[in-house]
Design a protein around this motif. Sequence first.
Motif, PDB file in Angstrom:
ATOM      1  N   ASN A   1      53.782  15.174 -42.173  1.00 56.19           N
ATOM      2  CA  ASN A   1      55.032  14.407 -42.164  1.00 56.19           C
ATOM      3  C   ASN A   1      55.096  13.481 -40.950  1.00 56.19           C
ATOM      4  OD1 ASN A   1      57.557  13.553 -43.106  1.00 56.19           O
ATOM      5  ND2 ASN A   1      58.646  15.110 -41.938  1.00 56.19           N
ATOM      6  N   ILE A   2      54.007  12.717 -40.751  1.00 55.59           N
ATOM      7  CA  ILE A   2      53.918  11.761 -39.659  1.00 55.59           C
ATOM      8  C   ILE A   2      53.648  10.368 -40.237  1.00 55.59           C
ATOM      9  CG2 ILE A   2      53.187  13.458 -37.949  1.00 55.59           C
ATOM     10  CD1 ILE A   2      50.289  12.618 -38.427  1.00 55.59           C
ATOM     11  N   ASP A   3      53.691   9.356 -39.378  1.00 50.10           N
ATOM     12  CA  ASP A   3      53.546   7.977 -39.843  1.00 50.10           C
ATOM     13  C   ASP A   3      52.105   7.469 -39.800  1.00 50.10           C
ATOM     14  OD1 ASP A   3      56.334   7.865 -40.135  1.00 50.10           O
ATOM     15  OD2 ASP A   3      56.597   7.203 -38.058  1.00 50.10           O
ATOM     16  N   LEU A   4      51.329   7.972 -38.851  1.00 47.24           N
ATOM     17  CA  LEU A   4      49.981   7.457 -38.617  1.00 47.24           C
ATOM     18  C   LEU A   4      48.976   8.604 -38.631  1.00 47.24           C
ATOM     19  CD1 LEU A   4      50.890   5.169 -35.575  1.00 47.24           C
ATOM     20  CD2 LEU A   4      50.680   4.466 -37.969  1.00 47.24           C
ATOM     21  N   PRO A   5      47.780   8.398 -39.186  1.00 50.78           N
ATOM     22  CA  PRO A   5      46.803   9.480 -39.287  1.00 50.78           C
ATOM     23  C   PRO A   5      45.997   9.674 -38.002  1.00 50.78           C
ATOM     24  CG  PRO A   5      45.923   7.540 -40.366  1.00 50.78           C
ATOM     25  CD  PRO A   5      47.304   7.170 -39.895  1.00 50.78           C
ATOM     26  N   ILE A   6      46.724   9.773 -36.883  1.00 50.22           N
ATOM     27  CA  ILE A   6      46.109   9.949 -35.569  1.00 50.22           C
ATOM     28  C   ILE A   6      46.630  11.243 -34.961  1.00 50.22           C
ATOM     29  CG2 ILE A   6      45.889   9.041 -33.223  1.00 50.22           C
ATOM     30  CD1 ILE A   6      46.260   6.232 -34.394  1.00 50.22           C
ATOM     31  N   VAL A   7      45.709  12.153 -34.643  1.00 50.83           N
ATOM     32  CA  VAL A   7      46.046  13.421 -33.993  1.00 50.83           C
ATOM     33  C   VAL A   7      45.516  13.373 -32.568  1.00 50.83           C
ATOM     34  CG1 VAL A   7      45.710  15.922 -34.006  1.00 50.83           C
ATOM     35  CG2 VAL A   7      45.919  14.666 -36.182  1.00 50.83           C
ATOM     36  N   GLN A   8      46.378  13.667 -31.607  1.00 56.86           N
ATOM     37  CA  GLN A   8      45.942  13.790 -30.211  1.00 56.86           C
ATOM     38  C   GLN A   8      45.430  15.208 -30.011  1.00 56.86           C
ATOM     39  OE1 GLN A   8      49.021  15.129 -27.867  1.00 56.86           O
ATOM     40  NE2 GLN A   8      47.256  16.222 -27.052  1.00 56.86           N
TER      41      GLN A   8
ATOM     42  N   ASN B   1      38.873   4.212 -30.602  1.00 59.03           N
ATOM     43  CA  ASN B   1      39.521   2.941 -30.905  1.00 59.03           C
ATOM     44  C   ASN B   1      39.673   2.776 -32.413  1.00 59.03           C
ATOM     45  OD1 ASN B   1      36.969   2.195 -31.853  1.00 59.03           O
ATOM     46  ND2 ASN B   1      36.500   0.897 -30.091  1.00 59.03           N
ATOM     47  N   GLY B   2      40.265   1.653 -32.819  1.00 58.78           N
ATOM     48  CA  GLY B   2      40.546   1.439 -34.237  1.00 58.78           C
ATOM     49  C   GLY B   2      39.304   1.294 -35.089  1.00 58.78           C
ATOM     50  N   ARG B   3      38.251   0.715 -34.539  1.00 54.62           N
ATOM     51  CA  ARG B   3      37.012   0.582 -35.307  1.00 54.62           C
ATOM     52  C   ARG B   3      36.398   1.960 -35.585  1.00 54.62           C
ATOM     53  NH1 ARG B   3      34.340  -4.261 -35.951  1.00 54.62           N
ATOM     54  NH2 ARG B   3      35.479  -6.071 -35.167  1.00 54.62           N
ATOM     55  N   GLY B   4      36.426   2.838 -34.581  1.00 57.67           N
ATOM     56  CA  GLY B   4      35.931   4.194 -34.795  1.00 57.67           C
ATOM     57  C   GLY B   4      36.761   4.931 -35.820  1.00 57.67           C
ATOM     58  N   MET B   5      38.069   4.715 -35.782  1.00 59.42           N
ATOM     59  CA  MET B   5      38.971   5.320 -36.756  1.00 59.42           C
ATOM     60  C   MET B   5      38.632   4.856 -38.166  1.00 59.42           C
ATOM     61  SD  MET B   5      43.107   4.956 -36.751  1.00 59.42           S
ATOM     62  CE  MET B   5      44.111   5.360 -38.178  1.00 59.42           C
ATOM     63  N   LEU B   6      38.436   3.554 -38.334  1.00 60.06           N
ATOM     64  CA  LEU B   6      38.095   3.029 -39.654  1.00 60.06           C
ATOM     65  C   LEU B   6      36.758   3.584 -40.134  1.00 60.06           C
ATOM     66  CD1 LEU B   6      38.568   1.178 -42.072  1.00 60.06           C
ATOM     67  CD2 LEU B   6      37.583  -0.704 -40.728  1.00 60.06           C
TER      68      LEU B   6
ATOM     69  N   PRO C   1      49.509   4.086 -21.088  1.00 58.66           N
ATOM     70  CA  PRO C   1      50.483   4.980 -21.714  1.00 58.66           C
ATOM     71  C   PRO C   1      49.996   5.403 -23.096  1.00 58.66           C
ATOM     72  CG  PRO C   1      51.550   2.998 -20.861  1.00 58.66           C
ATOM     73  CD  PRO C   1      50.080   2.752 -20.786  1.00 58.66           C
ATOM     74  N   ALA C   2      50.317   6.606 -23.490  1.00 53.51           N
ATOM     75  CA  ALA C   2      49.865   7.118 -24.789  1.00 53.51           C
ATOM     76  C   ALA C   2      50.342   6.226 -25.934  1.00 53.51           C
ATOM     77  CB  ALA C   2      50.362   8.547 -24.985  1.00 53.51           C
ATOM     78  N   ALA C   3      51.559   5.722 -25.833  1.00 53.19           N
ATOM     79  CA  ALA C   3      52.088   4.855 -26.894  1.00 53.19           C
ATOM     80  C   ALA C   3      51.244   3.597 -27.030  1.00 53.19           C
ATOM     81  CB  ALA C   3      53.546   4.488 -26.599  1.00 53.19           C
ATOM     82  N   GLN C   4      50.767   3.064 -25.899  1.00 51.67           N
ATOM     83  CA  GLN C   4      49.931   1.870 -25.950  1.00 51.67           C
ATOM     84  C   GLN C   4      48.573   2.170 -26.559  1.00 51.67           C
ATOM     85  OE1 GLN C   4      50.998  -1.338 -24.881  1.00 51.67           O
ATOM     86  NE2 GLN C   4      49.223  -1.817 -26.165  1.00 51.67           N
ATOM     87  N   ILE C   5      48.034   3.344 -26.274  1.00 56.03           N
ATOM     88  CA  ILE C   5      46.755   3.757 -26.865  1.00 56.03           C
ATOM     89  C   ILE C   5      46.869   3.804 -28.386  1.00 56.03           C
ATOM     90  CG2 ILE C   5      45.145   5.699 -27.104  1.00 56.03           C
ATOM     91  CD1 ILE C   5      45.710   6.305 -24.117  1.00 56.03           C
ATOM     92  N   VAL C   6      47.941   4.411 -28.882  1.00 54.96           N
ATOM     93  CA  VAL C   6      48.150   4.491 -30.331  1.00 54.96           C
ATOM     94  C   VAL C   6      48.338   3.105 -30.922  1.00 54.96           C
ATOM     95  CG1 VAL C   6      49.679   5.345 -32.152  1.00 54.96           C
ATOM     96  CG2 VAL C   6      49.085   6.836 -30.229  1.00 54.96           C
ATOM     97  N   SER C   7      49.158   2.293 -30.271  1.00 57.01           N
ATOM     98  CA  SER C   7      49.403   0.935 -30.764  1.00 57.01           C
ATOM     99  C   SER C   7      48.110   0.121 -30.804  1.00 57.01           C
ATOM    100  CB  SER C   7      50.435   0.242 -29.868  1.00 57.01           C
ATOM    101  OG  SER C   7      50.627  -1.105 -30.266  1.00 57.01           O
ATOM    102  N   ASP C   8      47.303   0.223 -29.753  1.00 53.87           N
ATOM    103  CA  ASP C   8      46.041  -0.515 -29.709  1.00 53.87           C
ATOM    104  C   ASP C   8      45.097  -0.054 -30.813  1.00 53.87           C
ATOM    105  OD1 ASP C   8      46.958  -1.890 -27.519  1.00 53.87           O
ATOM    106  OD2 ASP C   8      45.747  -0.789 -26.052  1.00 53.87           O
TER     107      ASP C   8
ATOM    108  N   PHE D   1      42.429  -1.160 -35.796  1.00 53.89           N
ATOM    109  CA  PHE D   1      42.145  -0.659 -37.143  1.00 53.89           C
ATOM    110  C   PHE D   1      42.486  -1.728 -38.181  1.00 53.89           C
ATOM    111  CE2 PHE D   1      43.574   1.438 -41.050  1.00 53.89           C
ATOM    112  CZ  PHE D   1      42.524   2.293 -41.322  1.00 53.89           C
ATOM    113  N   ARG D   2      43.691  -2.293 -38.086  1.00 53.43           N
ATOM    114  CA  ARG D   2      44.120  -3.308 -39.061  1.00 53.43           C
ATOM    115  C   ARG D   2      43.253  -4.558 -38.979  1.00 53.43           C
ATOM    116  NH1 ARG D   2      49.333  -1.508 -36.938  1.00 53.43           N
ATOM    117  NH2 ARG D   2      50.283  -0.083 -38.440  1.00 53.43           N
ATOM    118  N   ALA D   3      42.883  -4.951 -37.754  1.00 53.85           N
ATOM    119  CA  ALA D   3      42.026  -6.125 -37.596  1.00 53.85           C
ATOM    120  C   ALA D   3      40.663  -5.885 -38.227  1.00 53.85           C
ATOM    121  CB  ALA D   3      41.875  -6.461 -36.115  1.00 53.85           C
TER     122      ALA D   3
END
Length: 315
Positions: free
Chosen positions: A10-17, A175-180, A291-298, A303-305
């Motif tokens: 029940n979260i918005d993004l598929p990222i687990v810390q 990073n987002g590329r690794g996530m993709l 900041p953790a929020a910036q890490i997630v945002s980046d 990922f989208r790019a």
Amino acid sequence: METRITQLFNIDLPIVQAGMIWNSGWKLASAVSNVGGLGLIGAGSMYPHILEEHLQKCKAATNRPFGVNVPMLYPNLEEIMDLILRYEVPIVFTSAGNPKTFTPRLKEAGITVVHVVSSVKFALKAQDAGVDAVVAEGFEAGGHNGREETTTFTLIPMVREKLDVPLIAAGGIANGRGMLAAMVLGADGVQVGSRFVASEESSAHQAFKQVVVDAKEGDTQLTLKELAPVRLIKNKFYQDVQDLYKEGPTVEQLKELLGRARAKRGMFEGDLIEGELEIGQISGLIHEIKPAAQIVSDMMSEFRAAVGEFSSWKL
């Protein structure tokens, strides 16, 4: 963004810390949960009364789902599980032990259970034990690691081929590329550790965070396989281990050199000489404390790019 993992937690993004010892307290967990990921408190480095304090503070700092990571290498497990039940923690990640030990009890209480594995064999055992999802962690990861030395790029598609429950990829993702890449290989989400060590909210010592930022390719190595394989920054303690290996040490000699609280000394107290500095190979790609929020945002922007870049290919 919706995947089986976002639906499950029940979260918005598929990222687990990742719930890393000495790095993942309530500040980091709540910060990641507040921006739509899943934050985890690392209970492995906490006495029960310390965990209770972190649970109280995390609940006060976020109204989003968060979880607790429980490595079964450490003592006080029954007390820790009692606290998790009492505070109605919605999600528990277990690791370094038999998933059958606590999964039935946790699920009976309505808790979502995830188990961390390093091989197809253990992924299937976790699924058979009734877990709701599996984290498959490759050899690149920091901290305690699997003996199989299977890399993430190899492990994820092999586990995906055999597993029915949702799959989270871990090890070498920052990073987002690794996530993709991990999700193209079959993961429903990713677990990120090392990148969040170098966050403002991480409970790691500032000196250790700086070592992570300064790390280059080849600065980490998996060692102490006779005890519990662990990936470390190469410092004096690491070199002492390698020097002892030249003498053909016994397990007892390795234990004597390791001593007690070596990880706390390094990561939490900042002893960069004699401490155990656990971090992943991907530290060579981490260049800044954010900041953790910036890490997630980046990560999501990258990922989208990357999705946009590859979707433009003409096949």
